[in-house]
Design an enzyme around this catalytic site. Sequence first.
Site, PDB file in Angstrom:
ATOM      1  N   ASP A  37       0.846  -1.182   0.000  1.00 14.54           N
ATOM      2  CA  ASP A  37       0.000   0.000   0.000  1.00 14.54           C
ATOM      3  C   ASP A  37       0.881   1.232   0.000  1.00 14.54           C
ATOM      4  O   ASP A  37       1.708   1.413   0.875  1.00 14.54           O
ATOM      5  CB  ASP A  37      -0.897  -0.006   1.243  1.00 14.54           C
ATOM      6  CG  ASP A  37      -2.018   0.996   1.116  1.00 14.54           C
ATOM      7  OD1 ASP A  37      -1.729   2.127   0.701  1.00 14.54           O
ATOM      8  OD2 ASP A  37      -3.155   0.652   1.416  1.00 14.54           O
ATOM      9  N   ASP A 302      -2.891  -3.242   5.215  1.00 16.27           N
ATOM     10  CA  ASP A 302      -3.202  -2.810   6.576  1.00 16.27           C
ATOM     11  C   ASP A 302      -4.688  -2.852   6.920  1.00 16.27           C
ATOM     12  O   ASP A 302      -5.059  -2.813   8.087  1.00 16.27           O
ATOM     13  CB  ASP A 302      -2.677  -1.391   6.813  1.00 16.27           C
ATOM     14  CG  ASP A 302      -3.283  -0.370   5.851  1.00 16.27           C
ATOM     15  OD1 ASP A 302      -3.954  -0.792   4.891  1.00 16.27           O
ATOM     16  OD2 ASP A 302      -3.071   0.836   6.062  1.00 16.27           O
TER      17      ASP A 302
END
Length: 563
Positions: A37, A302
Amino acid sequence: MTVILAVGMQRILKKGGLVRRLASAETLGSTSIIATDKTATLTEGKMKVVEVIGDKSLILKTVVLTSQAFIENPEASVDQWIVRGESTDQALLLAAITAGFNKDELDKHKIAEMPFNPANKLAATVLKEAGRNNLYVCGAPEAVLALSQLTAREGQQWKKKLDQLAGKGLRIVAAGYKTDLNSAIDFKEIINNLTFTGLIALRDPVRPEVKEAINLCRQAGMRPIIITGDHKLTAKAVAEELDWNIGDEDILEGKDLDKLNDDGLDKILTRIQIYARVEPKDKMRIITAWQKRGKVVAMIGDGVNDAPALKKADIGVALGSGTEVAKEAADLILLNDSFAIIVAAVEEGRAILDNIRKVITYLLSDTFSEVVLVGVSILAGVPLPITAVQILWINLMEDGLGDIALAFEPKEEDLMKQKPQGHDLPLLTKEMKTIIFIIGLITDLILLGLFFWLWRQNYPIDYIRSIIFTTLTIDSLLYIFSCKSLRKNIWQVDFFSNKLLLVAFGSSLLMLILALYFPFFQNFLEIVPLGFYDWLIVLGLGLVELLGIEAAKWFFISQHQTA
């Protein structure tokens, strides 16, 4: 945004910001593909609102209502606040609070809410205000624009502004609202015909160390891939800031990915560097496609929606600041959210696996020599060239410290220039087997030839065993330096890089002297002291064996260089 990477390590690492929970050194050392990410590992995680375009007050009111972030210690001063939640939500919440909005007060009037859904890329809240039910919607600009009442010209103007902001590497969120709802709240029915409020742009600077880490990844044979829910221009701008050479043909959006079957995806898989506006199911599909090609895939994420992909990947890496769901699904937890730490972990894992192989080569070559030496003597019907007690002494007192010291050999400088090894490469490589065989063969030919010659000359058996015992010990003390590197010849290694190995060498040499020249140990081991000419024979044979080992290593090294 998500990146795919293959990681390499063997032990638990808290130093440097990584917690190890699962996966073997062999898998982690065989690095191929990474997905991460952008906001998590490539950027600093300090997202900040930089521009609001449209009705600023209404936009900030909308984002504070739909934000899932919260302040853990609101009673503390502003500079000591601990804000929890995803980085985008945190930044939006802080911007709204700074503008004077009170989230707790607004939340009291909520009658319904829909958390952000990656499928429709929207979050929504219904608020009771002055006796009316009002809807506030926040999410991806394309999604909010598609549900808003805009003329074709207005829509084009907003899309043009969106592209301009995304091209600067900004993350863009849009807001809209709708008033006077019916009492029945069904989000599937009411999220339409919105009044478009405007755009809010956020910036998250790229971490200074990431560019170097990405270059090291590529050098090590790893391929970083960005998978993001952001606008494709946002992802492209970040990638270009990292010196990636990105063309439009290297980017694939989720809507276009849905149109491809598995064969179609496989044909363009190696070309695509950025996947934009993707859903969780898309991440699973991308990982599966790479795994079908035999690649080791590491997924970094996450959020709750990353959990399936983290589980699917060969190595799932969750961020320390991420959700508990992501952490539970992952194999590794990254404590400081830095991409550079993952690259360091790969290097650490390769070094550990490298040292394991060095120790195995050293141990098995010694053991192979002893087994053949004893086995041939039994089959020939002659006395054993070396006794069980002498073998134990060599294995424990002479080789024991060397085994331990070799495990702490510093990592080699070219470690991150090695190609990924893949799933199927065994712990014992072809090079290792050859070196073990050559060491054993040369050692046994030399020792057996020496033994039979001395035996036929009618030398005392204690003297013969002393020669064999000393030669076997000297051999192992010399070729431990050959095992410092399986990819370099002995004249290319730094003899002084491992102080523990030097101490082990000196200690083992001292133990050999004690065994040969102190009466107590002589009686215990049933050996006799050697003279000057005996030592010349022993050292000469040791050097011959060392040359044989280095010749074998040189053969494989030259093969790799020409491959």
